[in-house]
Each structure stands twice: as C-alpha cells, then as structure tokens.
Design a protein around this motif. Structure first.
Motif, PDB file in Angstrom:
ATOM      1  N   LEU A  52       0.835  -1.201   0.000  1.00  0.00           N
ATOM      2  CA  LEU A  52       0.000   0.000   0.000  1.00  0.00           C
ATOM      3  C   LEU A  52       0.873   1.255   0.000  1.00  0.00           C
ATOM      4  CD1 LEU A  52      -2.800   1.272   0.117  1.00  0.00           C
ATOM      5  CD2 LEU A  52      -2.712   1.091   2.622  1.00  0.00           C
ATOM      6  N   GLY A  53       1.977   1.200   0.726  1.00  0.00           N
ATOM      7  CA  GLY A  53       2.873   2.349   0.779  1.00  0.00           C
ATOM      8  C   GLY A  53       3.423   2.707  -0.590  1.00  0.00           C
ATOM      9  N   TRP A  54       3.896   1.700  -1.334  1.00  0.00           N
ATOM     10  CA  TRP A  54       4.461   1.972  -2.659  1.00  0.00           C
ATOM     11  C   TRP A  54       3.390   2.387  -3.657  1.00  0.00           C
ATOM     12  CZ3 TRP A  54       9.121   3.373  -3.162  1.00  0.00           C
ATOM     13  CH2 TRP A  54      10.119   2.845  -2.354  1.00  0.00           C
ATOM     14  N   ILE A  55       2.188   1.884  -3.477  1.00  0.00           N
ATOM     15  CA  ILE A  55       1.078   2.348  -4.339  1.00  0.00           C
ATOM     16  C   ILE A  55       0.861   3.845  -4.133  1.00  0.00           C
ATOM     17  CG2 ILE A  55      -1.433   2.253  -4.664  1.00  0.00           C
ATOM     18  CD1 ILE A  55      -1.252  -0.760  -4.134  1.00  0.00           C
ATOM     19  N   MET A  56       0.894   4.276  -2.890  1.00  0.00           N
ATOM     20  CA  MET A  56       0.683   5.698  -2.607  1.00  0.00           C
ATOM     21  C   MET A  56       1.878   6.552  -3.026  1.00  0.00           C
ATOM     22  SD  MET A  56      -2.362   5.895  -1.724  1.00  0.00           S
ATOM     23  CE  MET A  56      -2.272   7.679  -1.457  1.00  0.00           C
ATOM     24  N   VAL A  57       3.077   5.977  -3.002  1.00  0.00           N
ATOM     25  CA  VAL A  57       4.234   6.690  -3.553  1.00  0.00           C
ATOM     26  C   VAL A  57       4.020   6.921  -5.048  1.00  0.00           C
ATOM     27  CG1 VAL A  57       6.681   6.478  -4.156  1.00  0.00           C
ATOM     28  CG2 VAL A  57       5.915   5.944  -1.838  1.00  0.00           C
ATOM     29  N   GLY A  58       3.533   5.880  -5.742  1.00  0.00           N
ATOM     30  CA  GLY A  58       3.219   6.022  -7.164  1.00  0.00           C
ATOM     31  C   GLY A  58       2.177   7.095  -7.398  1.00  0.00           C
ATOM     32  N   PHE A  59       1.182   7.147  -6.518  1.00  0.00           N
ATOM     33  CA  PHE A  59       0.149   8.169  -6.639  1.00  0.00           C
ATOM     34  C   PHE A  59       0.756   9.557  -6.473  1.00  0.00           C
ATOM     35  CE2 PHE A  59      -3.103  10.923  -4.711  1.00  0.00           C
ATOM     36  CZ  PHE A  59      -4.087  10.857  -5.695  1.00  0.00           C
ATOM     37  N   ALA A  60       1.668   9.715  -5.526  1.00  0.00           N
ATOM     38  CA  ALA A  60       2.314  11.015  -5.312  1.00  0.00           C
ATOM     39  C   ALA A  60       3.095  11.446  -6.544  1.00  0.00           C
ATOM     40  CB  ALA A  60       3.239  10.955  -4.092  1.00  0.00           C
ATOM     41  N   VAL A  61       3.762  10.506  -7.201  1.00  0.00           N
ATOM     42  CA  VAL A  61       4.500  10.822  -8.430  1.00  0.00           C
ATOM     43  C   VAL A  61       3.541  11.276  -9.525  1.00  0.00           C
ATOM     44  CG1 VAL A  61       5.932   9.860 -10.277  1.00  0.00           C
ATOM     45  CG2 VAL A  61       6.417   9.275  -7.879  1.00  0.00           C
ATOM     46  N   VAL A  62       2.405  10.601  -9.636  1.00  0.00           N
ATOM     47  CA  VAL A  62       1.397  10.996 -10.627  1.00  0.00           C
ATOM     48  C   VAL A  62       0.875  12.399 -10.326  1.00  0.00           C
ATOM     49  CG1 VAL A  62      -0.935  10.496 -11.496  1.00  0.00           C
ATOM     50  CG2 VAL A  62       0.710   8.643 -11.205  1.00  0.00           C
ATOM     51  N   ILE A  63       0.664  12.706  -9.048  1.00  0.00           N
ATOM     52  CA  ILE A  63       0.195  14.037  -8.661  1.00  0.00           C
ATOM     53  C   ILE A  63       1.243  15.090  -9.008  1.00  0.00           C
ATOM     54  CG2 ILE A  63      -0.406  15.513  -6.714  1.00  0.00           C
ATOM     55  CD1 ILE A  63      -2.639  13.675  -7.581  1.00  0.00           C
ATOM     56  N   GLN A  64       2.515  14.769  -8.834  1.00  0.00           N
ATOM     57  CA  GLN A  64       3.583  15.702  -9.222  1.00  0.00           C
ATOM     58  C   GLN A  64       3.506  16.007 -10.716  1.00  0.00           C
ATOM     59  OE1 GLN A  64       6.640  17.164  -7.436  1.00  0.00           O
ATOM     60  NE2 GLN A  64       6.388  18.321  -9.315  1.00  0.00           N
ATOM     61  N   LEU A  65       3.353  14.982 -11.524  1.00  0.00           N
ATOM     62  CA  LEU A  65       3.230  15.182 -12.973  1.00  0.00           C
ATOM     63  C   LEU A  65       1.968  15.971 -13.307  1.00  0.00           C
ATOM     64  CD1 LEU A  65       4.276  11.614 -14.194  1.00  0.00           C
ATOM     65  CD2 LEU A  65       5.556  13.738 -14.547  1.00  0.00           C
ATOM     66  N   GLY A  66       0.865  15.610 -12.664  1.00  0.00           N
ATOM     67  CA  GLY A  66      -0.398  16.290 -12.926  1.00  0.00           C
ATOM     68  C   GLY A  66      -0.350  17.753 -12.534  1.00  0.00           C
ATOM     69  N   SER A  67       0.302  18.066 -11.422  1.00  0.00           N
ATOM     70  CA  SER A  67       0.365  19.454 -10.964  1.00  0.00           C
ATOM     71  C   SER A  67       1.090  20.334 -11.975  1.00  0.00           C
ATOM     72  CB  SER A  67       1.065  19.532  -9.598  1.00  0.00           C
ATOM     73  OG  SER A  67       2.454  19.254  -9.712  1.00  0.00           O
ATOM     74  N   VAL A  68       2.087  19.758 -12.665  1.00  0.00           N
ATOM     75  CA  VAL A  68       2.843  20.502 -13.676  1.00  0.00           C
ATOM     76  C   VAL A  68       2.090  20.554 -15.012  1.00  0.00           C
ATOM     77  CG1 VAL A  68       4.956  20.492 -15.073  1.00  0.00           C
ATOM     78  CG2 VAL A  68       5.070  20.024 -12.615  1.00  0.00           C
TER      79      VAL A  68
END
Length: 367
Positions: free
Chosen positions: A310-326
């Motif tokens: 679950l932790g690594w899934i949420m890390v992946g989500f954070a990376v997607v949010i970084q891309l989305g924010s830009v």
C-alpha cells in the motif's frame, strides 16, 4: 466476553454517568490535535483583525453543511475500510455475516471509538473551514509576487526548459491529461478516506495520531505559513496576474484539449479565477508549496504503516500528482519538491508529537 455482553456493559457504563467521563477521556485522546486546531483558529482570528475580514467560514451553517455533505463519504469510507481489513487480515468463512457483526461492534458497541473518533472528525472539519478562510486572505497578507522567481528557478533546475515542456511529448495529449486530471480529482476522495480512517483507528493510536497531527501540521506550515510568505499563483494564472506570457502555450494546450474532452481542472481553474477577480465565492489561489503533493506524501508515509504494498502504491500516486500538478498548470515543479520537504519535516514532527500524546494517554490510564 461476547459482543452482546460487551454492549450491555458499555451501555450500562454510559447510562450510569460514564458519558461525561468518556467525553473527557476522548478529548484527552485528541489533546495535541485539538491544541493545534485551536491555535490555528486563534491565528485566523488575529488575521481577521489585521485584515478587517471576519472568519466567516466557521459559521454554524457552513459547518453543518460541511458535516452533512461528508456523512455519506464517511459511511462509505468505514465500509470500505472494514471490508479491506476483512479481506486481507481476517478472511472469514462467512464474509457477509462477519461484516455485519463487525460493523455493529465498530459503530454501535465501541463507544470510545465513536466519541473519540467523532471528536477528531469534528476537529478536522473545523480546521478545514478555518483553512479555507486563511487561504483566501493570502493576497491581503502578502500580494502575489514570487511567480517570476519560481518560473526562473524551474527553468534553471530543468536544463533551461519549463518542466511542462519536457513532459509534453509524453503527456500533452487527451488520454494522458484525462488520466492525470482524474488522479488529481481522486486526491479529494483519498484525503477524506485517509483522514476518516485515522480518526476511527483505535487499533493503533500511535499510527492514527501520527497521521492526524502531521496532516494538520502540513496544512499549517505548508498551506498557510509558507503559502503566505511565498505568495504565488502558479503557471496557469501567470498571465492573468501580469507576470507575462511564458505559460501561454501550456494554457492554450489545456484549453484545446478541454474543448474536445472536458478536463475538471480547466473548469475549476476558470471558476477560481472568476471568483478571485470578482471577490466572490471560493477563490483561494495559492501555488507554493503544492499541498496536493505535500498531503499525498503524508498519505504515502502513513500507508507504509499498513504495509509496504500500500505504501508503494501511494508513492506512485504522489509521483502521478507531481506530474499532474505541472501538466495541468497548477504548479511549478519546484512547488512539488517543496511540498515533499514540508511533508517529510511535518511527518517527523507529527511522529514525535504522537509519542508525546501516547505518554499522556498512558499517564491518564494509570491515574
């Protein structure tokens, strides 16, 4: 002891004058969280005096509407949480019967969970209302002025290119942007999901307090203190606030795709800008740091306490949010990097304060 017997004992304790004792105990359970929320409210009141703008977002009507709108999300969160726990940890022979019994014991029989969790939920809702006020006062406290600096830093840190331009060959298309837009919107549900579970997580008070305290600290430090000091609007509003046309290609790309495939971000950006220009409705615009990123990392850190997967899934989500924010124009890449640093510091501080809360709980239990 059977659940029915436990229910009868708990009901007897509450009926026998234990309710006031239970409330005091539950307030103590959330002591540090409540102190942070109260201190933040006092700061908002001082801002109200300084700006001559009353803290209107905490009126009883607004708080009641917020609570009513969140009840369905809360109930859905609890059901999903207990179902996931059953499927992963328990795996009973009769899942439906187990779920029904578990929900009864969780929501009807565990009075301390309900009262303590309810107090935490009310505190978070009140905090969110106060934060909405503080965010809208940012330009009054410090007019937007950092965008030119952050745009230059972004280019310097990314080889002389705007980060969105570097990612455009992969993400500047309808399919990718719709996916990023969906993930960005899903963040709102995940915030509620993680927060409600932490409020009701009596199995591990240290775990829940670490999340709730660090979550609150992140919004205070990142979403208020840093946001005021580094007052900025983000790439999508760069031209609208007179900083130049550097991000015109990004805005044109988003508007072009939105004309064919509706993007929730584009509609929300237009609404926030209109409200800010007309000084009406929800108009909180703030870029530095990215609170989507900061809180996504808080959720990721918390998720690792439930398991590495679950932790690594949420890390992946954070990376997607970084891309989305830009790519959606909300933030400069540096806003996301700063969001990660704020989250890491606040997570560390939250864990320390959760240990203090744990010592308080043990002391009160011995008393």
């Amino acid at each position: 002891m059977t659940i029915q017997a436990k229910f009868e004992l708990d009901t007897s304790a509450v009926a026998g004058g234990g309710l006031s004792r239970l409330i005091v105990q539950s307030l103590r359970d959330n002591g540090i969280l409540l102190v942070l929320v109260l201190a933040y409210y006092v700061a908002a009141l001082l801002i109200g005096v300084y700006t001559a703008t009353p803290v209107s977002t905490v009126s009883p009507t607004i708080l009641a509407l917020m609570l009513a709108s969140l009840v369905p999300i809360f109930l859905a969160t609890m059901i999903i949480w207990r179902f996931a726990y059953m499927a992963v940890a328990v795996r009973p022979a009769k899942p439906i019967a187990w779920m029904m019994q578990d929900l009864k014991s969780t929501f009807l029989y565990d009075h301390r969970r309900l009262v303590s969790g309810g107090i935490a939920i009310l505190a978070i809702i009140f905090f969110a209302a106060v934060f909405a006020y503080v965010k809208e006062t940012i330009p009054q406290l410090n007019p937007f002025s950092w965008d030119g600096t952050f745009a230059r830093l972004d280019r310097q840190m990314h080889g002389g290119h705007d980060p969105y331009a570097l990612f455009s060959p992969i993400f500047a298309n309808a399919t990718a942007l719709r996916g990023l837009d969906l993930a960005y919107s899903a963040w709102f549900l995940l915030i509620y999901f993680f927060s409600f579970i932490a409020c009701m997580d009596r199995e591990n008070p240290m775990r829940s307090n670490s999340y709730l305290i660090s979550f609150t600290l992140t919004w205070i430090v990142g979403g208020s203190v840093f946001a005021v000091f580094f007052s900025s609007v983000g790439p999508i509003y760069f031209a609208d606030f007179g900083f130049g046309d550097q991000f015109a290609p990004l805005k044109d790309m988003l508007l072009g795709i939105n004309a064919q495939y509706a993007l929730m971000a584009v509609d929300l950006q237009a609404m926030l800008l209109e409200n800010a220009q007309n000084n009406s409705g929800v108009s909180g615009i703030s870029a530095m740091p990215s609170m989507h990123l900061a809180t996504s990392w808080i959720m990721a850190f918390h998720a690792f306490r439930f398991g590495k997967t679950l932790g690594w899934i949420m890390v992946g989500f954070a990376v997607v949010i970084q891309l989305g924010s830009v790519m959606l124009g909300w933030h400069y890449a540096i806003d996301g990097y700063a969001g990660f640093l704020v989250a890491a510091v606040c997570w560390f501080a939250g864990a320390k304060l959760a240990r203090v809360q744990s010592r308080i709980d043990r002391s009160s239990a011995r008393a």
